[in-house]
Design a protein around this motif. Structure first.
Motif, PDB file in Angstrom:
ATOM      1  N   LEU A  53       9.393  -1.906 -10.705  1.00  9.07           N
ATOM      2  CA  LEU A  53       7.984  -2.045 -10.374  1.00  9.07           C
ATOM      3  C   LEU A  53       7.308  -0.671 -10.421  1.00  9.07           C
ATOM      4  N   PRO A  54       6.301  -0.483 -11.308  1.00  9.17           N
ATOM      5  CA  PRO A  54       5.600   0.807 -11.353  1.00  9.17           C
ATOM      6  C   PRO A  54       4.860   1.084 -10.048  1.00  9.17           C
ATOM      7  N   ALA A  55       4.728   2.355  -9.709  1.00  6.35           N
ATOM      8  CA  ALA A  55       4.111   2.760  -8.444  1.00  6.35           C
ATOM      9  C   ALA A  55       2.685   2.238  -8.303  1.00  6.35           C
ATOM     10  N   ASP A  56       1.891   2.278  -9.382  1.00 10.14           N
ATOM     11  CA  ASP A  56       0.508   1.809  -9.273  1.00 10.14           C
ATOM     12  C   ASP A  56       0.434   0.304  -9.037  1.00 10.14           C
ATOM     13  N   THR A  57       1.356  -0.436  -9.629  1.00 10.83           N
ATOM     14  CA  THR A  57       1.401  -1.885  -9.417  1.00 10.83           C
ATOM     15  C   THR A  57       1.906  -2.198  -8.015  1.00 10.83           C
ATOM     16  N   LEU A  58       2.884  -1.419  -7.549  1.00 10.08           N
ATOM     17  CA  LEU A  58       3.384  -1.587  -6.186  1.00 10.08           C
ATOM     18  C   LEU A  58       2.241  -1.404  -5.185  1.00 10.08           C
ATOM     19  N   ALA A  59       1.445  -0.368  -5.377  1.00  9.44           N
ATOM     20  CA  ALA A  59       0.324  -0.110  -4.465  1.00  9.44           C
ATOM     21  C   ALA A  59      -0.679  -1.260  -4.494  1.00  9.44           C
ATOM     22  N   LYS A  60      -0.997  -1.742  -5.687  1.00 12.70           N
ATOM     23  CA  LYS A  60      -1.943  -2.863  -5.830  1.00 12.70           C
ATOM     24  C   LYS A  60      -1.403  -4.116  -5.129  1.00 12.70           C
ATOM     25  N   LEU A  61      -0.122  -4.401  -5.338  1.00  9.42           N
ATOM     26  CA  LEU A  61       0.485  -5.582  -4.711  1.00  9.42           C
ATOM     27  C   LEU A  61       0.527  -5.465  -3.190  1.00  9.42           C
ATOM     28  N   CYS A  62       0.760  -4.267  -2.682  1.00  8.51           N
ATOM     29  CA  CYS A  62       0.769  -4.065  -1.228  1.00  8.51           C
ATOM     30  C   CYS A  62      -0.586  -4.443  -0.631  1.00  8.51           C
ATOM     31  N   VAL A  63      -1.653  -4.036  -1.301  1.00 10.81           N
ATOM     32  CA  VAL A  63      -3.002  -4.362  -0.818  1.00 10.81           C
ATOM     33  C   VAL A  63      -3.243  -5.871  -0.900  1.00 10.81           C
ATOM     34  N   ILE A  64      -2.935  -6.470  -2.043  1.00 17.53           N
ATOM     35  CA  ILE A  64      -3.170  -7.902  -2.249  1.00 17.53           C
ATOM     36  C   ILE A  64      -2.363  -8.744  -1.261  1.00 17.53           C
ATOM     37  N   LEU A  65      -1.090  -8.383  -1.070  1.00  9.01           N
ATOM     38  CA  LEU A  65      -0.200  -9.167  -0.200  1.00  9.01           C
ATOM     39  C   LEU A  65      -0.303  -8.759   1.269  1.00  9.01           C
ATOM     40  N   LYS A  66      -1.042  -7.685   1.523  1.00  8.92           N
ATOM     41  CA  LYS A  66      -1.233  -7.178   2.890  1.00  8.92           C
ATOM     42  C   LYS A  66       0.106  -6.825   3.553  1.00  8.92           C
ATOM     43  N   VAL A  67       0.901  -6.051   2.805  1.00  5.50           N
ATOM     44  CA  VAL A  67       2.175  -5.553   3.322  1.00  5.50           C
ATOM     45  C   VAL A  67       2.194  -4.040   3.136  1.00  5.50           C
ATOM     46  N   SER A  68       3.003  -3.372   3.930  1.00  2.24           N
ATOM     47  CA  SER A  68       3.126  -1.919   3.796  1.00  2.24           C
ATOM     48  C   SER A  68       4.033  -1.593   2.603  1.00  2.24           C
ATOM     49  N   PRO A  69       3.883  -0.390   2.062  1.00  3.33           N
ATOM     50  CA  PRO A  69       4.808   0.023   1.004  1.00  3.33           C
ATOM     51  C   PRO A  69       6.270  -0.024   1.467  1.00  3.33           C
ATOM     52  N   ASN A  70       6.515   0.339   2.725  1.00  2.00           N
ATOM     53  CA  ASN A  70       7.894   0.273   3.237  1.00  2.00           C
ATOM     54  C   ASN A  70       8.428  -1.150   3.201  1.00  2.00           C
ATOM     55  N   GLU A  71       7.604  -2.114   3.611  1.00  2.00           N
ATOM     56  CA  GLU A  71       8.047  -3.509   3.595  1.00  2.00           C
ATOM     57  C   GLU A  71       8.329  -3.961   2.164  1.00  2.00           C
ATOM     58  N   MET A  72       7.446  -3.583   1.243  1.00  2.00           N
ATOM     59  CA  MET A  72       7.649  -3.956  -0.159  1.00  2.00           C
ATOM     60  C   MET A  72       8.934  -3.349  -0.701  1.00  2.00           C
ATOM     61  N   LEU A  73       9.157  -2.064  -0.419  1.00  2.00           N
ATOM     62  CA  LEU A  73      10.368  -1.400  -0.910  1.00  2.00           C
ATOM     63  C   LEU A  73      11.626  -2.005  -0.287  1.00  2.00           C
ATOM     64  N   ARG A  74      11.565  -2.378   0.974  1.00  2.00           N
ATOM     65  CA  ARG A  74      12.709  -3.048   1.615  1.00  2.00           C
ATOM     66  C   ARG A  74      12.989  -4.378   0.928  1.00  2.00           C
ATOM     67  N   ALA A  75      11.942  -5.142   0.658  1.00  2.00           N
ATOM     68  CA  ALA A  75      12.105  -6.441   0.005  1.00  2.00           C
ATOM     69  C   ALA A  75      12.694  -6.288  -1.383  1.00  2.00           C
ATOM     70  N   LEU A  76      12.342  -5.205  -2.053  1.00  2.00           N
ATOM     71  CA  LEU A  76      12.876  -4.939  -3.386  1.00  2.00           C
ATOM     72  C   LEU A  76      14.294  -4.365  -3.341  1.00  2.00           C
ATOM     73  N   GLY A  77      14.773  -4.090  -2.135  1.00  2.00           N
ATOM     74  CA  GLY A  77      16.118  -3.534  -1.992  1.00  2.00           C
ATOM     75  C   GLY A  77      16.180  -2.056  -2.334  1.00  2.00           C
ATOM     76  N   GLU A  78      15.025  -1.391  -2.295  1.00  2.00           N
ATOM     77  CA  GLU A  78      14.949   0.023  -2.661  1.00  2.00           C
ATOM     78  C   GLU A  78      14.878   0.945  -1.446  1.00  2.00           C
ATOM     79  N   TRP A  79      14.806   0.381  -0.267  1.00  2.00           N
ATOM     80  CA  TRP A  79      14.623   1.165   0.958  1.00  2.00           C
ATOM     81  C   TRP A  79      15.356   0.457   2.084  1.00  2.00           C
ATOM     82  N   ASN A  80      16.062   1.196   2.899  1.00  2.00           N
ATOM     83  CA  ASN A  80      16.797   0.560   4.012  1.00  2.00           C
ATOM     84  C   ASN A  80      16.023   0.608   5.293  1.00  2.00           C
TER      85      ASN A  80
END
Length: 80
Positions: A53-80
């Motif tokens: 997932l590109p960083a700019d798309t990740l940021a856009k999705l975080c806003v649309i889905l109303k989740v934090s970047p940390n939550e998104m990265l955890r869901a993607l398995g990229e952050w513990n």
């Protein structure tokens, strides 16, 4: 005693994504893609862990889905 079946990260990530867009009132991936202007095939590949997932798309999705970047990265398995 049988071993517990562990879901692959791609399945966990996809289920999380579907739950998030459903919470926002979207009834399908197609509806979400049309409303957000994102490609359905790209979204599917990102959340099935077939493409990064590109960083700019990740940021856009975080806003649309109303989740934090940390939550998104955890869901993607990229952050513990």
């Amino acid at each position: 005693m049988p071993k517990a079946k562990v879901k692959p990260q791609s399945e966990i990530t996809w289920e999380w994504f579907v739950a998030q867009y459903s919470k926002r009132g979207y009834k399908s991936l197609n509806q979400f893609a049309i409303a957000t202007g994102l490609q359905k095939s790209s979204l599917s590949r990102y959340f099935h862990k077939q493409r990064q997932l590109p960083a700019d798309t990740l940021a856009k999705l975080c806003v649309i889905l109303k989740v934090s970047p940390n939550e998104m990265l955890r869901a993607l398995g990229e952050w513990n």
